[in-house]
Scaffold this motif. Structure first.
Motif, short mmCIF file in Angstrom:
data_model
loop_
_atom_site.label_atom_id
_atom_site.label_comp_id
_atom_site.label_asym_id
_atom_site.label_seq_id
_atom_site.Cartn_x
_atom_site.Cartn_y
_atom_site.Cartn_z
N SER A 679 0.84 -1.19 0.00
CA SER A 679 0.00 0.00 0.00
C SER A 679 0.88 1.24 0.00
CB SER A 679 -0.88 -0.02 1.24
OG SER A 679 -1.60 1.17 1.30
N LEU A 680 0.47 2.23 -0.79
CA LEU A 680 1.30 3.42 -0.92
C LEU A 680 1.03 4.43 0.18
CD1 LEU A 680 1.14 4.11 -4.72
CD2 LEU A 680 2.78 2.80 -3.44
N GLY A 681 0.02 4.17 0.96
CA GLY A 681 -0.31 5.14 2.00
C GLY A 681 -0.90 4.46 3.19
N ARG A 682 -1.17 5.28 4.18
CA ARG A 682 -1.77 4.75 5.38
C ARG A 682 -3.13 5.39 5.52
NH1 ARG A 682 0.75 3.77 11.21
NH2 ARG A 682 -1.23 3.46 12.23
N VAL A 683 -4.15 4.55 5.62
CA VAL A 683 -5.52 5.04 5.69
C VAL A 683 -5.83 5.41 7.12
CG1 VAL A 683 -7.91 4.50 5.23
CG2 VAL A 683 -6.13 3.56 3.76
N ARG A 687 -10.85 8.19 6.73
CA ARG A 687 -10.72 7.73 5.36
C ARG A 687 -9.80 8.60 4.51
NH1 ARG A 687 -16.17 7.67 3.12
NH2 ARG A 687 -15.42 6.39 1.41
N SER A 688 -9.05 9.44 5.14
CA SER A 688 -8.04 10.17 4.37
C SER A 688 -6.75 9.34 4.41
CB SER A 688 -7.83 11.56 4.94
OG SER A 688 -7.45 11.44 6.29
N VAL A 689 -5.81 9.75 3.62
CA VAL A 689 -4.61 8.92 3.46
C VAL A 689 -3.36 9.74 3.77
CG1 VAL A 689 -3.23 7.61 1.81
CG2 VAL A 689 -5.70 7.51 1.70
N TYR A 691 0.28 9.65 2.78
CA TYR A 691 1.08 8.95 1.78
C TYR A 691 2.47 8.65 2.32
CZ TYR A 691 -2.58 9.52 -1.58
OH TYR A 691 -3.77 9.43 -2.22
N LEU A 694 8.11 6.76 0.14
CA LEU A 694 8.73 5.51 -0.30
C LEU A 694 9.94 5.81 -1.15
CD1 LEU A 694 5.51 3.53 -1.09
CD2 LEU A 694 7.08 3.11 0.78
N GLU A 820 4.99 11.49 3.13
CA GLU A 820 5.26 12.54 2.14
C GLU A 820 4.90 13.91 2.68
OE1 GLU A 820 4.54 12.37 -1.85
OE2 GLU A 820 5.10 10.27 -2.12
N ASP A 825 -3.86 13.21 2.65
CA ASP A 825 -4.31 13.34 1.27
C ASP A 825 -3.43 14.24 0.42
OD1 ASP A 825 -6.33 11.65 1.75
OD2 ASP A 825 -7.89 13.19 1.91
N ARG A 827 0.13 14.84 -1.54
CA ARG A 827 1.15 13.98 -2.12
C ARG A 827 1.80 14.72 -3.27
NH1 ARG A 827 0.53 9.39 -6.31
NH2 ARG A 827 2.12 7.92 -5.66
N LEU A 828 3.05 14.42 -3.49
CA LEU A 828 3.74 14.97 -4.65
C LEU A 828 3.32 14.14 -5.85
CD1 LEU A 828 5.77 17.30 -4.34
CD2 LEU A 828 7.57 15.63 -4.80
N SER A 830 3.32 12.51 -9.09
CA SER A 830 4.30 12.23 -10.13
C SER A 830 4.32 10.74 -10.37
CB SER A 830 5.67 12.72 -9.68
OG SER A 830 6.66 12.20 -10.52
N ALA B 175 -13.26 9.03 -0.92
CA ALA B 175 -12.03 9.46 -0.24
C ALA B 175 -10.81 8.94 -0.99
CB ALA B 175 -12.02 8.94 1.18
N HIS B 176 -9.66 9.53 -0.69
CA HIS B 176 -8.40 9.09 -1.28
C HIS B 176 -8.15 7.61 -1.01
CE1 HIS B 176 -5.91 12.65 -2.61
NE2 HIS B 176 -7.10 13.14 -2.34
N SER B 177 -8.56 7.22 0.19
CA SER B 177 -8.24 5.86 0.61
C SER B 177 -8.93 4.83 -0.28
CB SER B 177 -8.67 5.66 2.06
OG SER B 177 -10.03 5.98 2.20
N LEU B 180 -6.61 4.15 -3.19
CA LEU B 180 -5.21 3.90 -2.86
C LEU B 180 -4.70 2.60 -3.49
CD1 LEU B 180 -3.01 5.15 -1.10
CD2 LEU B 180 -3.74 3.67 0.74
N ALA B 181 -5.57 1.61 -3.47
CA ALA B 181 -5.14 0.29 -3.95
C ALA B 181 -4.87 0.28 -5.44
CB ALA B 181 -6.19 -0.75 -3.60
N MET B 183 -3.51 2.79 -7.06
CA MET B 183 -2.43 3.69 -7.42
C MET B 183 -1.17 2.91 -7.77
SD MET B 183 -2.84 6.64 -4.74
CE MET B 183 -1.85 7.96 -5.15
N LYS B 186 5.44 4.99 -7.52
CA LYS B 186 6.30 5.83 -8.34
C LYS B 186 7.50 5.03 -8.82
CE LYS B 186 5.14 10.08 -5.98
NZ LYS B 186 5.59 11.13 -5.09
N ILE B 188 11.19 4.55 -9.47
CA ILE B 188 12.39 5.12 -8.86
C ILE B 188 13.44 5.29 -9.95
CG2 ILE B 188 14.10 4.86 -7.03
CD1 ILE B 188 11.23 4.95 -5.96
#
Lengths: 1004, 202
Positions: A679-683, A687-689, A691, A694, A820, A825, A827-828, A830, B175-177, B180-181, B183, B186, B188
């Motif tokens: 997972s790229l983020g933490r919920v 319910r927001s994330v 990020y 990484l 990040e 919610d 995040r950079l 890219s 929501a963003h969450s 998330l799955a 996404m 990035k 590297i």
């Protein structure tokens, strides 16, 4: 209704004592003691006992029948075992560095009877001890302090410090006289020096140097006692001499005494006995000689290799054994009864030297057999440092003590069964193959593999059901194929003694072993995983001497050289300082390329073919290196690799971080390049994330700065600093200070660091506020204030005490997570991540007290990274322990959790991480001195294979999130199947009835 | 009418017309005149032409009124539904999910079946339903268009209520969450590797 009842009856679970069953079912433990440096193989009547004191500071009583220890005492790593003697009271040991302990251990139980400590001198570690009248112990410590201790209670009877320029290494008691034997440095060679002492008062009678006393080394001096005299033998620079202790000028030539030519003393067997056997090498033979001038036996053929001698006193006789090298696949043993001077026999014992190296030391045990003849056992120490027991021409047991010096290990996945690999084969088609074969041919191939699969189906079903019903544990044959769950692998250990051993991870059976004479291995890399048709290949990196490093390529399944024809299997380089596996493959045999960093900024490529060079050069622009001299240094450098005009690769420095003078690197984290991030983020609860930051090139690094000599010093301060450094750019993204933190004692390293994904955990000892340096660094205030701000925002009580060091000495673990941004919610955005354009991460941290001393720290690994990680700790008390990452969560709320925090599922903060006996992976086993822990993913996402080693080797499976992808062992498959069958039957019956009723209704 | 009369016959004929054109004389009551009756019918037919039209309009109005009633009926259920959703709580349980799903399902079903609901209020015969573009034209001239629209709008109101409930229960991927799955991590760009140099001391 009846069916329901039946189903209910069948569903009633069958209870079994799974807890006891599980012990040893999926884990294994190899108990080791280390290479013995002191061995006492004794026999009293029918019982023989094997006492060992080892290079790893372990004292043990080993059962000669099984090789397992009856008892063992594992001393601290810094408590070097200097001398061990077996006396009438028990086993006496001298150990230590700064503080020397003389201890008496009960021989049968291993219990400590008494312990007497004295100050040590690190520069003069020599120590010896002997027994004198009434079982008292006389010790010689640091070559200068002689102490007589009461054998009963260890109290000091007298102690005297020698005022001498000579170095004494050996002490020998004869009646009421003590002899100290050592050397005194004179013009060219050290000269034998002797002190005569009164054993009762400790008064020095005299110190003298006998004539012709020049020796090459102190190892050339031998003592052989007798009822009347104590004889001193030494190999002089030109000839061998004998001297009767106490008679100053009385020196004889050994050649004259025994009437032989060109004598050289090999060894004196059991000098403590009344009739020690002196082994002398004459021109072309070996002699057993006895004081005063008897030659008991002559071994001919001195040209044979090996020539290891051993002796045993039993049955009122003394036996002497000579072991020589046979053909390389056997040992020749000659047994002689030295009391009655007759040869008993010559035996041949199968022994493969390729696997363990030649015999270094041998210890003999002679016992009467039932038929009246003589039987013997030989305990041998081989060149790799391992031990074996030979009996009746066979190896009874082998203990891989070499692995107590294992420096590196690597997991090797086993190849898939051929069926599956056929499918792989199809998928793994080479481009030229794609061009050459027709679609019909490919279709036929597909059909063929399907057909093969169908054909093997019954076998698979049988295997499956066997697994389900738990009988898979019974098979003993070793199958070098991957199993269904991927828990069967091979782990290859490489030791500093040149030994390489491959174990299977399922049962710990030896798959293969090899010995590389004179090579000290320090790294193993898996350069090819099991791909279709190709066996897995490993590269061993070792040093032959101070200026030569060697790389060996081996087939990981057989241990044979790779490629099989022996070409290119071994490569020699100048001294290599670092080996790194590159994400590049050699196209021909699909092995990973290795980059080697040598001296003078040289970089080599291995294998160095034009194709490999081409691939490496295209890779170079993205390749960044960071190097440091490791723990203890205070510098970290970043490099790039460039090609110099002559075609060689060289390191070019790009950045350098120099820590302030008093800061020394204490621990380095490292993120595995193969790690999957699920997972790229933490919920969060709303319910927001958040990020995750990484960045696989982010390095967590801990340094320590201390003043004063040690924790008992009034001036003592200690601080641990944690840095997050981008290894590409060298920018320091974060710096945190842990005041008062440090090592427990300077020689007990207590700072450990692990790093994964976007977090790091560091452990240290908290010396309390009095050890915290008073001045506060400006940058730290900033970070601390950031922390404060963040805490305020989260409605937590602003940590007014955030500067204060907790006034509780103990082990602490700090956990840090990098995000990040502090804002959810955000995040950079890219698709790529470049260290040159990255922002600083937002770091949150919390620390916890941990009640146990940690020796090693590592992480579990799973295939997809979905399972929660577990921080595996090798505890000093001899356990492998797991702390779930959920507990080491820096977001744990202080105070009552809010609804959002409850929703997020974070546990409320508690200052201590309790020791939970359920999380002890090694359950009741004693696994002392864990230094390395290595985990590997299995095919089960929940399960991680873990091996801990250092002294013992312990392998277990860990499932930090519980085994969510396997049914529990107690699952009642029978009930499930019966229920399904019952339901099918019910449906069938009901269907008939319903049809009949329908028909009847239509007729109405 | 005098209250003294014990019984009377009304022979104006309209009564008979109302009874229908029965030719069965035997059943004709006393005072019944065929001619008059026929004549009267003729007269009354002419007279009831207006009557009939008036009645049709009345019925149409009535139908329209009923159609509006039907169209507004969902609106009346909105507060009740809202209360029910409110009472069922925002946690995901069988009851709250059931209520929400029923609400959404009923609304969608009602929107799909809007024509059948309003069929009985239609003044035109349902047998020849126009198709294609004609249907669109017919729709524009359909007097039930407004009530239908109102009905649909109100059902959408119900639907919105359900969606709002789903949102409140956290079932909507807003929501963003929730994304998330999906996404991609990035890529590297730099490959950094290294560590401690081997010291080769021991």
């Amino acid at each position: 209704m009846l069916l329901l009842l039946l189903a209910c009856l069948l569903c009633t679970p069958v209870f079994s004592a799974i807890h006891v069953d599980q012990a040893g079912a999926t884990d294994w433990h190899k108990e080791l003691v280390g290479t013995p440096s002191h061995v006492f193989y004794t026999r009293t009547g029918q019982r023989s006992q094997l006492f060992v004191g080892t290079e790893r500071n372990v004292l043990a009583l080993i059962s000669p029948k099984t090789g397992n220890s009856v008892w063992r005492q594992v001393l601290e790593p810094s408590d070097d075992l200097l001398s061990v003697r077996l006396g009438s009271h028990g086993l006496v040991s001298i150990s230590g560095r700064r503080l020397i302990h003389t201890r008496l251990w009960d021989a049968q139980t291993g219990f400590l009877v008494w312990d007497q400590s004295s100050d040590g001198n690190v520069s003069k570690p020599a120590a010896d001890l002997t027994f004198t009248g009434g079982g008292d112990v006389v010790t010689l410590i640091n070559g200068e302090t002689v102490t007589r201790l009461s054998g009963e209670e260890g109290s000091i009877l007298w102690s005297s410090k020698l005022e001498t320029s000579a170095t004494y290494r050996c002490i020998y008691a004869h009646g009421r006289v003590l002899y100290l034997i050592g050397t005194k440095q004179s013009r060219d060679y050290p000269e034998v020096s002797i002190i005569q002492m009164d054993a009762i008062t400790g008064r020095i009678i005299e110190e003298y140097q006998p004539p012709n006393g020049a020796v090459r080394a102190s190892e050339d001096i031998f003592v052989a006692g007798d009822v009347e005299h104590v004889y001193l033998y030494w190999n002089g620079v030109a000839r061998a001499y004998r001297h009767i202790l106490g008679r100053q000028a009385d020196v004889e030539e050994v050649e004259e005494v025994f009437g032989i030519e060109s004598a050289e003393i090999v060894t004196v067997l059991q000098p403590e006995t009344m009739h020690p056997d002196i082994i002398i090498r004459a021109k072309d033979k070996y002699l057993i000689a006895r004081n005063p001038h008897t030659v008991v036996h002559t071994f001919q053929r001195a040209h044979l290799e090996g020539n290891i001698f051993a002796t045993a006193h039993s049955l009122g006789k003394t036996h002497v054994l000579r072991l020589t090298r046979g053909s390389g696949k056997e040992l020749r043993a000659e047994l002689v009864d030295s009391t009655s001077a007759k040869a008993i026999g010559t035996y041949s014992i199968p022994f493969i030297e390729r696997m363990s190296g030649p015999v270094q030391k041998a210890f003999l045990d002679v016992f009467p057999k039932k038929d009246g003849s003589i039987g013997f056992r030989i305990f041998i120490i081989t060149a790799d440092g391992s031990t074996k027991l030979l009996k009746d021409g066979a190896i009874v047991w082998t203990k891989e003590e070499a692995l107590t010096k294992a420096s590196a290990a690597v997991y090797v996945d086993l190849p898939e069964k051929s069926l599956l690999s056929q499918v792989h084969d199809e998928l793994n088609e080479q481009p030229e193959e794609t061009a050459s074969i027709t679609s019909i041919e490919r279709y036929m191939r597909r059909v063929r593999s399907h057909y093969n699969k169908v054909k093997a189906l019954p076998e698979r079903i049988v295997a499956m059901s066997k697994y389900l019903f738990g009988s898979s544990n019974t098979h003993d044959d070793m199958d070098l194929r991957a199993d269904m769950l991927g828990v069967r692998k091979v782990i290859v250990f490489a030791s500093k003694t040149g030994k390489v051993v491959a174990y299977d991870t399922e049962r710990g059976r030896t798959v293969w072993e090899r010995y590389f004479g004179g090579i000290s291995f320090w790294q193993v890399e898996n350069i090819r995983t099991s791909v279709v048709k190709y066996p897995p290949v490993i590269t061993l990196v070792g040093n032959r001497d101070e200026s030569t490093s060697l790389l060996y390529r081996l087939n990981a399944l057989t241990g044979d050289d790779y490629p099989g024809d022996g070409s290119n299997a071994t490569s020699e380089f100048g001294l290599i300082r670092k080996v790194m596996r590159l994400p590049l493959e050699e196209p021909e045999d699909r092995t990973h390329l290795l980059a080697l960093v040598g001296q003078d900024s040289q970089v080599y490529l291995h294998p160095d073919s034009p194709v490999a060079r081409g691939a490496f050069e295209t890779f170079l622009p993205t390749f960044h290196l960071y190097l440091t001299e490791g723990v203890g240094s205070s510098e970290l450098g970043g490099f790039k690799v460039a090609q110099s005009p002559d075609g060689n690769y060289k390191l070019i420095s790009t950045w350098k971080v120099e820590f302030p003078d008093d800061e020394k690197i204490a621990a380095l984290g490292e993120v595995s390049k193969h790690e999957h991030v699920a997972s790229l983020g933490r919920v969060l609860g709303n319910r927001s994330v958040l990020y995750k930051y990484l960045n696989p090139n982010l390095l967590a690094l801990a340094t320590i700065a201390t003043t004063g000599t040690g924790p008992f010093d009034a001036q003592f301060t200690s601080v641990v600093l944690l840095y997050l450094i981008d290894t590409v750019t060298g920018s320091i993204h974060y710096r945190a200070e842990f005041k008062g933190a440090g090592h427990v004692l300077p020689d007990i390293p207590s700072i450990h660091l692990v790093q994964s994904e976007n977090w790091a955990v560091v452990s240290y000892w908290n010396h309390g506020p009095e050890a915290a340096p008073s001045q506060i660094d400006q940058s730290t205030i900033e970070t601390e204030q950031d922390l404060k701000k963040k805490r305020k925002k989260k409605r937590k009580p602003a940590a007014a005490t955030s500067f204060a060091v907790p006034d509780a000495k103990g082990f602490e673990m700090a956990t840090l997570e990098f995000y990040e941004s502090a804002k959810p919610d955000s995040r950079l955005e890219s698709n790529t991540f470049s260290s040159f354009q990255s922002k600083r991460p937002h770091v949150i941290a919390q620390s916890y007290a941990f009640p146990k001393r940690i020796n090693a720290m590592a992480l579990t690994a799973t295939g997809a990274g979905i399972t929660t990680k577990e921080v595996l700790l090798g505890l000093a008390e001899g356990h492998l322990y797991g702390v779930n990452k959920r507990l080491l969560d820096p977001r744990r709320p202080v105070g009552a959790p809010t609804a959002d925090e409850k929703e997020e599922g974070v546990l409320p903060y508690r200052a201590t991480l309790d020791f939970n006996p359920k999380e002890v992976a090694s359950y009741h086993l004693y696994v002392p001195r864990i230094e390395h822990v290595l985990s590997s993913a299995t095919k089960l996402e929940s399960t991680s294979l873990t091996i801990a080693w250092g002294l013992d080797i312990f392998c277990a499976r860990r499932s930090p999130s519980k085994a969510f992808d396997v049914l529990s062992e107690g699952f009642n498959y029978g009930a499930l199947l019966t229920t399904i069958a019952a339901l099918i039957l019910g449906i069938w019956v009901a269907k008939g009835m319903a049809q009949r009723k329908k028909l009847n209704d239509l007729w109405k | 009418m005098t209250s003294k009369a014990l019984w009377t016959f009304n022979l104006t004929g309209s009564d008979t017309v109302a009874r229908g054109n029965s030719r069965n004389t035997k059943l004709d009551p006393p005072g019944f005149a065929e001619a008059v009756a026929n004549d009267g019918a003729r007269i009354s037919r002419r007279g009831s032409q207006d009557d009939q039209q008036e009645k049709e309009v009345q019925i149409a109005n009535l139908k329209m009124k009923k159609a509006w009633d039907a169209a507004l009926a969902p609106g009346k259920s909105i507060p009740m539904n809202a209360i029910m959703l409110y009472m069922s709580g925002n946690s995901i349980q069988i009851f709250s999910v059931l209520v929400t799903v029923m609400l959404l399902w009923n609304s969608i079903k009602a929107i799909m079946g809007v024509n059948t609901v309003f069929d009985r209020f239609s003044t035109k015969s349902t047998e020849t339903r126009p198709r294609g573009i004609a249907a669109l034209l017919a729709l524009s001239s359909d007097p039930l268009l407004l009530p239908k629209l109102a009905y649909i709008v109100l059902q959408f109101g119900c639907l919105a209520l359900g969606v709002w409930k789903c949102g409140a229960m956290g079932l909507l991927p807003t929501a963003h969450s929730d994304w998330l799955a999906f996404m991609e991590p990035k890529k590297i760009l730099e490959y950094g590797v290294g560590g401690s140099l081997e010291s080769h001391t021991s």
